[in-house]
Scaffold this motif. Structure first.
Motif, PDB file in Angstrom:
ATOM      1  N   LEU A  12      19.410  -8.532  -1.971  1.00  0.00           N
ATOM      2  CA  LEU A  12      19.639  -8.394  -0.522  1.00  0.00           C
ATOM      3  C   LEU A  12      20.715  -7.333  -0.324  1.00  0.00           C
ATOM      4  O   LEU A  12      21.884  -7.572  -0.605  1.00  0.00           O
ATOM      5  N   GLY A  13      20.305  -6.146   0.108  1.00  0.00           N
ATOM      6  CA  GLY A  13      21.252  -5.055   0.323  1.00  0.00           C
ATOM      7  C   GLY A  13      21.087  -3.961  -0.708  1.00  0.00           C
ATOM      8  O   GLY A  13      20.951  -4.236  -1.906  1.00  0.00           O
ATOM      9  N   ALA A  14      21.031  -2.709  -0.239  1.00  0.00           N
ATOM     10  CA  ALA A  14      20.927  -1.548  -1.138  1.00  0.00           C
ATOM     11  C   ALA A  14      21.887  -0.472  -0.652  1.00  0.00           C
ATOM     12  O   ALA A  14      21.531   0.696  -0.507  1.00  0.00           O
ATOM     13  N   GLY A  15      23.131  -0.892  -0.383  1.00  0.00           N
ATOM     14  CA  GLY A  15      24.167   0.062   0.008  1.00  0.00           C
ATOM     15  C   GLY A  15      24.889   0.580  -1.226  1.00  0.00           C
ATOM     16  O   GLY A  15      24.271   0.765  -2.278  1.00  0.00           O
ATOM     17  N   ARG A  48      18.235  -3.212   6.090  1.00  0.00           N
ATOM     18  CA  ARG A  48      18.033  -3.169   7.549  1.00  0.00           C
ATOM     19  C   ARG A  48      16.988  -2.124   7.909  1.00  0.00           C
ATOM     20  O   ARG A  48      16.153  -2.303   8.762  1.00  0.00           O
ATOM     21  N   ASP A  49      17.072  -0.977   7.198  1.00  0.00           N
ATOM     22  CA  ASP A  49      16.224   0.159   7.551  1.00  0.00           C
ATOM     23  C   ASP A  49      15.620   0.718   6.265  1.00  0.00           C
ATOM     24  O   ASP A  49      16.331   1.311   5.436  1.00  0.00           O
ATOM     25  N   VAL A  50      14.322   0.537   6.077  1.00  0.00           N
ATOM     26  CA  VAL A  50      13.691   0.958   4.820  1.00  0.00           C
ATOM     27  C   VAL A  50      13.689   2.484   4.667  1.00  0.00           C
ATOM     28  O   VAL A  50      13.505   3.007   3.560  1.00  0.00           O
ATOM     29  N   THR A  64      12.163  -3.879   1.836  1.00  0.00           N
ATOM     30  CA  THR A  64      11.605  -4.710   2.909  1.00  0.00           C
ATOM     31  C   THR A  64      12.703  -5.069   3.897  1.00  0.00           C
ATOM     32  O   THR A  64      13.883  -5.073   3.535  1.00  0.00           O
ATOM     33  N   THR A  65      12.313  -5.374   5.109  1.00  0.00           N
ATOM     34  CA  THR A  65      13.294  -5.888   6.077  1.00  0.00           C
ATOM     35  C   THR A  65      13.178  -7.413   6.188  1.00  0.00           C
ATOM     36  O   THR A  65      13.899  -8.028   6.959  1.00  0.00           O
ATOM     37  N   ASP A  66      12.263  -7.990   5.397  1.00  0.00           N
ATOM     38  CA  ASP A  66      12.002  -9.433   5.492  1.00  0.00           C
ATOM     39  C   ASP A  66      12.710 -10.178   4.356  1.00  0.00           C
ATOM     40  O   ASP A  66      12.099 -10.558   3.350  1.00  0.00           O
ATOM     41  N   PRO A  86      23.696 -12.277   8.396  1.00  0.00           N
ATOM     42  CA  PRO A  86      22.871 -13.385   7.900  1.00  0.00           C
ATOM     43  C   PRO A  86      23.123 -13.753   6.437  1.00  0.00           C
ATOM     44  O   PRO A  86      22.397 -14.582   5.884  1.00  0.00           O
ATOM     45  N   ALA A  87      24.179 -13.178   5.808  1.00  0.00           N
ATOM     46  CA  ALA A  87      24.390 -13.431   4.377  1.00  0.00           C
ATOM     47  C   ALA A  87      24.514 -14.930   4.087  1.00  0.00           C
ATOM     48  O   ALA A  87      23.910 -15.449   3.138  1.00  0.00           O
TER      49      ALA A  87
END
Ligand code: NDP
Ligand code: HSE
Length: 434
Positions: A12-15, A48-50, A64-66, A86-87
């Protein structure tokens, strides 16, 4: 031996950190599977934004955003979104669906840690968070496992890299706070909301996590006394240097003994550190944590406290451990039993102080100030006066105290501020590390 049933990993997260974790999972899959004892299949990456630009090129089909659907059926969920929601909801959903969780989210753990750890305990799952404090530096596992049989008296150190970078620039290059902060911003050191770093929230979150582990007591952000670096000026850094000190933003977690039993103090503030102290040599964005334990003695942990790839190292260590546990079965290693030690108010702490006053440069002023300080029961160790250089004849007096109780010191400062001879209290700094 490798278990070929594969473990499904949901990211969850790709920053900054998540993109590096994804890259390591994809490019080092075979080595990781040998170490973990099973293939680690990156099932997907929630963002959030693919279409957003990323530090690392990632396969489009994994994005994915899901997040909710991605979590279902995952064996390990790595949460690197940051923030509270939502973490929080995703982590609880992951635990409920039988996954082990790895996170670097200090903000969440410092505020909702009890809820998350209780859920993990009840569900027999694990929540690992080595990356949450001091980035790449292994400090969580040493406190949780290696030192579990020892008695920790005190932890103190530098746990926020961006403020250390700023203070270090001011100290070593003579920059103003604004100039140093601009460089830190340009280099991407500061959080998106810089007040988290500058006002000490980030360090306080980390202090809460460290104190919880060290004292087997649930400590949340609200229990931490917090002061940031927003009032530290180039003049203060300069004065500190002339007196043989440097200023560092410190996190201090301390066990206090009193007539009414044990308590703990958890605090974050800028403090004077002797230039001879090892913490004075922690430059740039690095972190260092000292642990004082009854049997082990003094231990020091040092290294990169932030950075995408550096923090990804800590995440991957937790992922490999979580995979091994998942393969071995059994319940996760929970948090240690709670002792519920009370948190002492800041007035209870004892340390040395350095108080800088602006005064009229006239005969008798020094005697009056010394009188006020000693009447309050605070013992003076040093007094230094810098001669007046302004037209109005004002001078600076720097009073160094012996160890005093914070309450006595703040009462003294209040009386000094009210006295006729003091024009202004320029600064009050604690001295740590002695
Ligand atoms: P970033 O802000 O760089 O990345 C956050 C990622 O989460 C982004 O990919 C973003 O998606 C995604 N995301 C955020 N909100 C949502 C949402 N509601 N739904 C789906 N995806 C979402 O954070 P970092 O990588 O810097 O930090 C991640 C965590 O690691 C934080 O908890 C942080 O405190 C911690 N940490 C970070 C360190 C560092 O050096 N950066 C060091 C130690 C810990 P999108 O890309 O589409 O915007
Ligand atoms: N803002 C944090 C710091 C990032 O400066 O240390 C790492 O937690």
């Amino acid at each position: 031996m490798i278990d070929h049933r594969r473990l499904r990993v949901a990211l969850l997260g790709a920053g900054s950190v998540g993109s590096q974790v994804a890259n390591l999972l994809l490019t080092q899959a075979s080595e990781l599977s040998e170490r973990a004892g099973a293939d680690l299949e990156l099932a997907g990456i929630a963002v959030r934004d693919v279409d957003a630009a990323r530090d690392v090129d990632l396969p489009r089909e994994l994005l994915t955003t899901d997040a909710e659907s991605l979590i279902v059926g995952a064996d390990i969920v790595i949460e690197l979104m940051g923030g509270i929601e939502p973490a929080r909801t995703h982590i609880l959903a992951a635990l409920n669906s039988g996954a082990d969780v790895v996170t670097g989210n200090k903000a969440l753990l410092a505020t909702h840690g009890a809820e998350i750890f209780d859920a993990a305990d009840q569900l027999g799952a694990s929540v690992s968070y080595e990356a949450a404090v001091a980035g790449a530096i292994p400090i969580i596992r040493p406190l949780k496992d290696s030192l579990a049989g020892d008695r920790i008296q005190r932890i103190f150190g530098i746990v926020n890299g961006s403020t250390n970078f700023i203070l270090d620039k001011m100290d070593r290059e003579g920059l103003s706070a604004e100039e140093a902060q601009r460089i830190a911003t340009d280099l991407g050191y500061l959080e998106a909301d810089p007040t988290l770093d500058l006002e000490g929230y980030d360090a306080a979150q980390k202090a809460a996590i460290l104190a919880s582990l060290a004292f087997h007591t649930h400590v949340s952000l609200d229990d931490v006394h917090r002061e940031g670096i927003e009032n530290i000026t180039a003049d203060m850094i300069d004065g500190a240097r002339r007196a043989g000190f440097t200023i560092k933003l410190l996190a201090v977690c301390e066990r206090l003994e009193g007539e009414d039993g044990e308590s703990i103090s958890v605090r974050v503030y800028p403090a004077l550190i002797s230039r001879e102290h090892p913490l004075a040599s922690v430059h740039g964005g690095n972190n260092a944590v000292f642990v004082e334990a009854a049997a082990a003695g003094d231990l020091m942990f040092y290294g990169a406290g932030a950075g995408g790839i550096q923090t990804a190292s800590a995440i991957m260590g937790d992922v490999v451990s979580a995979a091994r546990r998942h393969i071995a079965g059994g319940v996760g290693v929970g948090e240690s039993p709670r002792q519920s030690l009370p948190t002492a108010p800041i007035g209870r702490i004892m340390t040395r102080y350095q108080v800088t006053l602006e005064v009229a440069d006239e005969p008798g002023v020094l005697a009056q100030i010394s009188g006020i300080v000693s009447e309050a029961g605070v013992s003076v160790a040093t007094v230094e006066q810098t001669p007046s250089s302004d037209a109005e004849g004002r001078a600076h007096i720097v009073i160094g105290t012996h160890r005093a109780r914070e309450q006595a010191l703040s009462d003294t400062v209040a009386r000094l501020a009210e006295s006729d001879v003091v024009e202004r209290v320029v600064s009050v700094l604690r001295v740590e590390g002695e």
